[in-house]
Design an enzyme around this catalytic site. Sequence first.
Site, PDB file in Angstrom:
ATOM      1  N   THR A 132      60.539  44.809  -8.530  1.00 22.83           N
ATOM      2  CA  THR A 132      60.640  43.783  -9.566  1.00 22.83           C
ATOM      3  C   THR A 132      61.813  42.837  -9.334  1.00 22.83           C
ATOM      4  OG1 THR A 132      61.139  43.465 -11.922  1.00 22.83           O
ATOM      5  CG2 THR A 132      61.967  45.461 -10.939  1.00 22.83           C
ATOM      6  N   TYR A 156      65.882  49.996 -16.374  1.00 24.22           N
ATOM      7  CA  TYR A 156      64.595  49.784 -15.695  1.00 24.22           C
ATOM      8  C   TYR A 156      64.815  49.180 -14.304  1.00 24.22           C
ATOM      9  CZ  TYR A 156      60.435  47.245 -14.289  1.00 24.22           C
ATOM     10  OH  TYR A 156      59.407  46.731 -13.547  1.00 24.22           O
TER      11      TYR A 156
HETATM   12  N1  UFG Z   1      60.123  35.405 -24.890  1.00 21.40           N
HETATM   13  C1  UFG Z   1      60.254  34.799 -26.124  1.00 21.40           C
HETATM   14  N2  UFG Z   1      59.561  35.322 -27.166  1.00 21.40           N
HETATM   15  C2  UFG Z   1      58.745  36.435 -27.052  1.00 21.40           C
HETATM   16  C3  UFG Z   1      58.619  37.038 -25.772  1.00 21.40           C
HETATM   17  C4  UFG Z   1      59.331  36.510 -24.714  1.00 21.40           C
HETATM   18  O1  UFG Z   1      60.964  33.815 -26.285  1.00 21.40           O
HETATM   19  O2  UFG Z   1      58.156  36.868 -28.058  1.00 21.40           O
HETATM   20  C5  UFG Z   1      60.868  34.849 -23.745  1.00 21.40           C
HETATM   21  C6  UFG Z   1      61.914  35.802 -23.201  1.00 21.40           C
HETATM   22  O3  UFG Z   1      63.104  35.723 -23.944  1.00 21.40           O
HETATM   23  C7  UFG Z   1      62.042  35.295 -21.764  1.00 21.40           C
HETATM   24  C8  UFG Z   1      60.627  34.800 -21.424  1.00 21.40           C
HETATM   25  O4  UFG Z   1      59.980  34.627 -22.683  1.00 21.40           O
HETATM   26  O5  UFG Z   1      62.919  34.234 -21.720  1.00 21.40           O
HETATM   27  C9  UFG Z   1      59.832  35.788 -20.595  1.00 21.40           C
HETATM   28  O6  UFG Z   1      59.910  37.061 -21.221  1.00 21.40           O
HETATM   29  P1  UFG Z   1      58.987  38.301 -20.811  1.00 21.40           P
HETATM   30  O7  UFG Z   1      59.336  39.418 -21.737  1.00 21.40           O
HETATM   31  O8  UFG Z   1      57.555  37.882 -20.750  1.00 21.40           O
HETATM   32  O9  UFG Z   1      59.434  38.623 -19.312  1.00 21.40           O
HETATM   33  P2  UFG Z   1      60.877  38.881 -18.694  1.00 21.40           P
HETATM   34  O10 UFG Z   1      61.258  37.646 -17.916  1.00 21.40           O
HETATM   35  O11 UFG Z   1      61.840  39.351 -19.691  1.00 21.40           O
HETATM   36  O12 UFG Z   1      60.601  40.105 -17.715  1.00 21.40           O
HETATM   37  C10 UFG Z   1      59.467  40.197 -16.865  1.00 21.40           C
HETATM   38  C11 UFG Z   1      59.133  41.643 -16.692  1.00 21.40           C
HETATM   39  C12 UFG Z   1      60.239  42.357 -15.977  1.00 21.40           C
HETATM   40  C13 UFG Z   1      60.536  41.640 -14.682  1.00 21.40           C
HETATM   41  C14 UFG Z   1      60.831  40.174 -14.930  1.00 21.40           C
HETATM   42  C15 UFG Z   1      61.002  39.470 -13.622  1.00 21.40           C
HETATM   43  O13 UFG Z   1      58.887  42.248 -17.952  1.00 21.40           O
HETATM   44  O14 UFG Z   1      59.854  43.676 -15.703  1.00 21.40           O
HETATM   45  O15 UFG Z   1      59.748  39.597 -15.638  1.00 21.40           O
HETATM   46  O16 UFG Z   1      61.270  38.118 -13.801  1.00 21.40           O
HETATM   47  F1  UFG Z   1      61.598  42.183 -14.098  1.00 21.40           F
END
Ligand code: UFG
Length: 342
Positions: A132, A156
């Site tokens: 990841t 994680y």
């Molecule tokens: N977000 C919101 N509101 C929500 C959900 C998400 O604003 O209800 C934002 C988050 O703050 C973030 C973006 O959308 O800025 C993406 O969030 P995600 O939870 O979809 O994904 P992440 O970037 O946090 O993480 C994902 C995977 C990880 C991986 C990562 C790699 O869950 O396992 O991408 O970039 F490591």
Amino acid sequence: MNLFYKTSFVYDMSKSKILVTGGLGYIGSQTVLSLLDSGFEVVILDKNQPKEYQNFAYIVDFERVDLLNIGDLERVFKKYKIEVVIHFAAFIEVGESQLKPEKYYKNNVVGTLNLLTIMHRYKVNKIVFSSTAAVYGFSGVELIDENQPRNPISVYGRTKSISEDIINDFCKIHGFSAFSLRYFNACGADPQTRTGEDHNPETHLIPCILNAIANNVTFKIFGNNYNTPDGTCIRDYIHTTDLASAHILATKYLMDLTTSGFYEVVNLGTGQGFSVSQIVQSVEQVTGCKVLVEFVDRRPGDSDRLVASNQKAKKILNWEPQSNLYQIIKTAWEWYQKIKLK
Ligand code: UFG
């Protein structure tokens, strides 16, 4: 799509199988479908039962096994002639990992070690590992390449980083050959709606926006004061069908290898970043539905920008992402309507 277009080899795939751990999960199941579409023989190993819509699980060999149960794991390696293992099985919730580190280290790290131990015992020494972008932590660079230092900020991310190191050691010491594939933001669904994202609880951006539309509630954007043009976080959204094709190319690469001890880390992303607000606008365009947005506090652990350099994947694997943001959201919406609005 013919995934074999870059090779002149023809495999007798009836002789050996690809073992896919976590083959019922979000990315694992898409990879299983793509492997089957490409003519591979697959064994799915998963500790969960197939969901009712996962019809493919009934036409392939399926072993309900927890990687922590080494006896059950050994039985699988005794039963099948396995050539390559694609290892997805892991817990993936960043937030939960911060509350229950023991659960994550045990499942993700011990599970991986058990798998490698049994692989070694049965002389199966080729593995494609699901890693990841979370291993990079906060990276200040515009495009993250594989030489960026690893600095995971969550348990994680650390479980994946440690697993990478263990696999690398098995390559150096036991002659394994492996790829660690570091995914950026996996999203989208199977274009034939055979599988897609179905987490519980759902925390990922696109399905959370779709939830807000379907339930006519406000969608919360976590923070609008990041160091980005519109103040919301930028991520690199990559379709699961593109991740699946990269796994197949990596698998074929390992099958072709005649030397041992090969180990490469490869990023899987599009190289293009979109902000959360841009994703909301795109979802509105694709679905034709208005999203009610509320800006709330930052979510702990989010970095401003995480976008891949995918030059290495292009060079080593001849991999090129095929799906754009429109296709990602369109397939995610079709999938959402199929399983959540039925
Ligand atoms: N977000 C919101 N509101 C929500 C959900 C998400 O604003 O209800 C934002 C988050 O703050 C973030 C973006 O959308 O800025 C993406 O969030 P995600 O939870 O979809 O994904 P992440 O970037 O946090 O993480 C994902 C995977 C990880 C991986 C990562 C790699 O869950 O396992 O991408 O970039 F490591």
